[in-house]
Design a protein around this motif. Structure first.
Motif, PDB file in Angstrom:
ATOM      1  N   PRO A  56      -3.468  -3.590  14.826  1.00 61.68           N
ATOM      2  CA  PRO A  56      -3.143  -2.205  14.447  1.00 61.68           C
ATOM      3  C   PRO A  56      -2.729  -2.109  12.980  1.00 61.68           C
ATOM      4  CG  PRO A  56      -2.009  -2.840  16.476  1.00 61.68           C
ATOM      5  CD  PRO A  56      -2.580  -4.090  15.887  1.00 61.68           C
ATOM      6  N   VAL A  57      -2.875  -0.913  12.419  1.00 56.25           N
ATOM      7  CA  VAL A  57      -2.435  -0.687  11.035  1.00 56.25           C
ATOM      8  C   VAL A  57      -0.924  -0.819  10.956  1.00 56.25           C
ATOM      9  CG1 VAL A  57      -4.383   0.815  10.508  1.00 56.25           C
ATOM     10  CG2 VAL A  57      -2.262   1.811  11.388  1.00 56.25           C
ATOM     11  N   GLY A  58      -0.437  -1.087   9.757  1.00 55.86           N
ATOM     12  CA  GLY A  58       1.004  -1.218   9.560  1.00 55.86           C
ATOM     13  C   GLY A  58       1.698   0.130   9.466  1.00 55.86           C
ATOM     14  N   ARG A  59       3.014   0.081   9.465  1.00 50.96           N
ATOM     15  CA  ARG A  59       3.812   1.293   9.331  1.00 50.96           C
ATOM     16  C   ARG A  59       3.843   1.744   7.860  1.00 50.96           C
ATOM     17  NH1 ARG A  59       8.628  -0.007   9.674  1.00 50.96           N
ATOM     18  NH2 ARG A  59       8.360  -2.265   9.812  1.00 50.96           N
ATOM     19  N   ALA A  60       4.255   2.973   7.638  1.00 55.89           N
ATOM     20  CA  ALA A  60       4.310   3.497   6.271  1.00 55.89           C
ATOM     21  C   ALA A  60       5.386   2.778   5.471  1.00 55.89           C
ATOM     22  CB  ALA A  60       4.587   4.987   6.298  1.00 55.89           C
ATOM     23  N   LEU A  61       5.022   2.302   4.292  1.00 55.95           N
ATOM     24  CA  LEU A  61       5.965   1.663   3.374  1.00 55.95           C
ATOM     25  C   LEU A  61       6.443   2.672   2.335  1.00 55.95           C
ATOM     26  CD1 LEU A  61       7.309  -0.885   2.157  1.00 55.95           C
ATOM     27  CD2 LEU A  61       5.187  -1.291   0.905  1.00 55.95           C
ATOM     28  N   ASP A  62       5.514   3.449   1.801  1.00 53.90           N
ATOM     29  CA  ASP A  62       5.824   4.517   0.852  1.00 53.90           C
ATOM     30  C   ASP A  62       5.378   5.817   1.493  1.00 53.90           C
ATOM     31  OD1 ASP A  62       6.116   6.294  -1.210  1.00 53.90           O
ATOM     32  OD2 ASP A  62       4.644   5.367  -2.535  1.00 53.90           O
ATOM     33  N   GLY A  63       6.331   6.545   2.059  1.00 58.49           N
ATOM     34  CA  GLY A  63       6.020   7.788   2.764  1.00 58.49           C
ATOM     35  C   GLY A  63       6.853   8.947   2.284  1.00 58.49           C
ATOM     36  N   GLY A  64       7.097   9.008   0.964  1.00 60.15           N
ATOM     37  CA  GLY A  64       7.907  10.080   0.400  1.00 60.15           C
ATOM     38  C   GLY A  64       7.305  11.453   0.629  1.00 60.15           C
ATOM     39  N   ALA A  65       8.093  12.473   0.335  1.00 61.69           N
ATOM     40  CA  ALA A  65       7.677  13.849   0.599  1.00 61.69           C
ATOM     41  C   ALA A  65       6.415  14.234  -0.149  1.00 61.69           C
ATOM     42  CB  ALA A  65       8.810  14.808   0.234  1.00 61.69           C
ATOM     43  N   ASP A  66       6.130  13.573  -1.285  1.00 60.24           N
ATOM     44  CA  ASP A  66       4.941  13.923  -2.073  1.00 60.24           C
ATOM     45  C   ASP A  66       3.707  13.137  -1.647  1.00 60.24           C
ATOM     46  OD1 ASP A  66       5.964  11.500  -3.032  1.00 60.24           O
ATOM     47  OD2 ASP A  66       5.273  11.854  -5.072  1.00 60.24           O
ATOM     48  N   THR A  67       3.831  12.281  -0.617  1.00 58.78           N
ATOM     49  CA  THR A  67       2.698  11.477  -0.167  1.00 58.78           C
ATOM     50  C   THR A  67       1.997  12.137   1.020  1.00 58.78           C
ATOM     51  OG1 THR A  67       3.932  10.195   1.481  1.00 58.78           O
ATOM     52  CG2 THR A  67       3.972   9.399  -0.803  1.00 58.78           C
ATOM     53  N   ASP A  68       0.817  11.601   1.344  1.00 56.20           N
ATOM     54  CA  ASP A  68       0.104  12.079   2.526  1.00 56.20           C
ATOM     55  C   ASP A  68       0.899  11.797   3.796  1.00 56.20           C
ATOM     56  OD1 ASP A  68      -0.312   9.329   2.199  1.00 56.20           O
ATOM     57  OD2 ASP A  68      -2.489   9.439   2.265  1.00 56.20           O
ATOM     58  N   PHE A  69       1.565  10.643   3.859  1.00 59.17           N
ATOM     59  CA  PHE A  69       2.402  10.341   5.022  1.00 59.17           C
ATOM     60  C   PHE A  69       3.533  11.364   5.156  1.00 59.17           C
ATOM     61  CE2 PHE A  69       0.726   6.038   4.120  1.00 59.17           C
ATOM     62  CZ  PHE A  69       0.245   5.709   5.371  1.00 59.17           C
ATOM     63  N   GLY A  70       4.156  11.699   4.026  1.00 62.47           N
ATOM     64  CA  GLY A  70       5.260  12.654   4.056  1.00 62.47           C
ATOM     65  C   GLY A  70       4.829  14.024   4.519  1.00 62.47           C
TER      66      GLY A  70
END
Length: 248
Positions: free
Chosen positions: A202-216
């Motif tokens: 499986p893919v890893g968890r978010a490392l950089d998921g700040g509010a300005d990112t796609d994860f955020g």
């Protein structure tokens, strides 16, 4: 508008069928998609065998190759016109952070972008097509916006849509790519013949998921829109390489 539609899940996937249905009123659509699921194909082109193009009963063209093959063939010989827009998707799952390097959905859009065609890649973050109607409504809104306010120069836009009812979306955000932790270990199993085989983990968890990112954005239940570029040059390191070569 003349719109070229493609994907990486295959020409008979629920995502592309729903996408075509919602975009038909907006222009003249041509579908050129892979014959089979090509998730994770990235930007690969088929060079060691010929490609065939066939047409399904619903009018979709399908190619026995990769998503990049589909767009390349369409733009260099199959079509007798230049599309105003290329739309790829709707993908069955997220294309966030480093996913974009492996994604066939994004690769198909980037192939169009390489030919100077404005290109959109749509991905529904949750698998199994949960809230596909939300993704189709988002896709229609963005294509309508492009029609009414076309980009001054071609863009490659990676769009990820949260798997929630449309009424629960918290708007649209212009984002940057986040980053993941390294992927989980491979999964080892054994064939009936005693041979070891491995499945990518499986893919890893978010490392950089700040509010300005796609994860955020996805975490906040907002649509993530990330403009991508294909220049992989690390410009900040060119002098480092030059000095390294000059070292005595």
């Amino acid at each position: 508008m003349r719109i070229l539609v493609t994907n990486d899940d295959g020409y008979n996937a629920a995502g592309i069928e729903a996408l075509v249905a919602v975009l038909r009123p907006l222009g003249d659509l041509t579908v050129v998609a892979p014959e089979t699921n090509c998730s994770g194909a990235s930007n690969s082109l088929t060079l060691r065998r010929p490609l065939s193009v066939r047409q399904a009963a619903n009018g979709f063209y399908f190619v026995n190759g990769t998503p990049s093959d589909c767009v390349h063939v369409a733009l260099t010989g199959l079509l007798d016109f230049r599309p105003d827009l290329l739309v790829s998707g709707i993908n069955n799952g997220a294309n966030l952070g480093e996913d974009t390097l492996y994604s066939g959905t994004v690769a198909a859009a980037s192939e169009g972008y390489l030919f100077g065609v404005p290109s959109l890649a749509f991905s529904l973050v949750q698998r199994e097509w949960q809230h596909l109607d939300t993704a189709t409504q988002v896709a229609r809104e963005l294509v309508e916006r492009f029609r009414d306010h076309p980009w001054q120069s071609p863009l490659l836009l990676n769009v990820n849509i949260p798997p929630v009812p449309y009424r629960d979306l918290k708007g649209f955000r212009a984002t940057r790519l986040g980053r993941r932790h390294p992927s989980e270990p491979v999964i080892r199993s054994t064939t009936p013949y005693g041979e070891s085989v491995y499945w990518i983990g499986p893919v890893g968890r978010a490392l950089d998921g700040g509010a300005d990112t796609d994860f955020g954005a996805i975490e906040a239940q907002a649509v993530s829109m990330t403009p991508l570029r294909l220049d992989l040059t690390d410009h900040a390191q060119t002098q480092t390489v030059a000095r390294w070569m000059e070292a005595r």
